[in-house]
Design an enzyme around this catalytic site. Structure first.
Site, PDB file in Angstrom:
ATOM      1  CD  GLU A  37      -1.602  -2.445   1.446  1.00  0.00           C
ATOM      2  OE1 GLU A  37      -2.259  -3.378   0.949  1.00  0.00           O
ATOM      3  OE2 GLU A  37      -0.605  -2.635   2.170  1.00  0.00           O
ATOM      4  CB  VAL A  58       8.928  -7.233   2.510  1.00  0.00           C
ATOM      5  CG1 VAL A  58       8.204  -8.506   2.072  1.00  0.00           C
ATOM      6  CG2 VAL A  58       8.142  -5.998   2.099  1.00  0.00           C
ATOM      7  CB  VAL A  59      10.279 -10.722   7.159  1.00  0.00           C
ATOM      8  CG1 VAL A  59      11.080 -11.944   7.570  1.00  0.00           C
ATOM      9  CG2 VAL A  59      10.726  -9.496   7.946  1.00  0.00           C
ATOM     10  CB  THR A 114       4.160 -18.239   0.147  1.00  0.00           C
ATOM     11  OG1 THR A 114       4.102 -16.873   0.568  1.00  0.00           O
ATOM     12  CG2 THR A 114       3.507 -19.134   1.190  1.00  0.00           C
ATOM     13  CG  HIS A 158       2.434 -12.696  -0.200  1.00  0.00           C
ATOM     14  ND1 HIS A 158       1.387 -12.232  -0.964  1.00  0.00           N
ATOM     15  CD2 HIS A 158       2.558 -11.829   0.833  1.00  0.00           C
ATOM     16  CE1 HIS A 158       0.903 -11.142  -0.418  1.00  0.00           C
ATOM     17  NE2 HIS A 158       1.597 -10.873   0.672  1.00  0.00           N
ATOM     18  CG  PHE A 195      12.296   1.179  -2.234  1.00  0.00           C
ATOM     19  CD1 PHE A 195      10.955   0.870  -2.278  1.00  0.00           C
ATOM     20  CD2 PHE A 195      13.203   0.165  -1.979  1.00  0.00           C
ATOM     21  CE1 PHE A 195      10.505  -0.429  -2.074  1.00  0.00           C
ATOM     22  CE2 PHE A 195      12.772  -1.136  -1.775  1.00  0.00           C
ATOM     23  CZ  PHE A 195      11.420  -1.434  -1.823  1.00  0.00           C
ATOM     24  NE  ARG A 199      19.488  -4.263   5.238  1.00  0.00           N
ATOM     25  CZ  ARG A 199      18.839  -4.411   4.094  1.00  0.00           C
ATOM     26  NH1 ARG A 199      18.060  -5.454   3.888  1.00  0.00           N
ATOM     27  NH2 ARG A 199      18.949  -3.511   3.149  1.00  0.00           N
TER      28      ARG A 199
END
Length: 122
Positions: free
Chosen positions: A13, A36-37, A41, A43, A68, A82
């Protein structure tokens, strides 16, 4: 200076909010920060790809730097390292990049070497 912070439900989003803010004419830059870990899957790949492309498009579609700063990690430990841990603070680095890009774009525009941002104040 007050820096507005907007929370989104997930990295997928980010682009729509970033683009809306960039188009508002109220910001010289927008920073997208998240993580994002990787899971078990595919995804992960879809979310990372969509977020990356969407944030880039928010910038190129508006002429406003949209940075970004989303971490893409295999584990939560990597993410924490990080995000102010052992490997530095990637969010802080993204904020510095936004300031540098806003200053660069202002300089280029001031010298007539770049088009104005194409939002309401353009």
């Amino acid at each position: 200076m007050v820096v507005p912070v907007c929370w989104v439900p997930g990295c997928f989003e980010l682009p729509v909010v970033a683009k809306a803010m960039a188009k508002s004419g109220k910001f010289d830059a927008v920073v997208c920060i998240g993580v994002v870990v990787r899971g078990a899957t595919t995804h992960y790949d879809a979310v990372v790809s969509a977020a990356t492309s969407g944030v880039l498009n928010a910038s190129t579609d508006t002429g406003v730097p949209v940075v970004f700063g989303v971490l893409t990690c295999d584990t939560m430990e990597q993410a924490l390292d990080r995000a102010g841990g052992k490997v530095g603070n990637k969010g802080g680095e993204a904020a510095i990049t936004a300031i540098e890009m806003a200053n660069l774009m202002a300089s280029l525009r001031g010298d007539g070497l770049a088009a104005p941002a194409w939002g309401p104040k353009a």
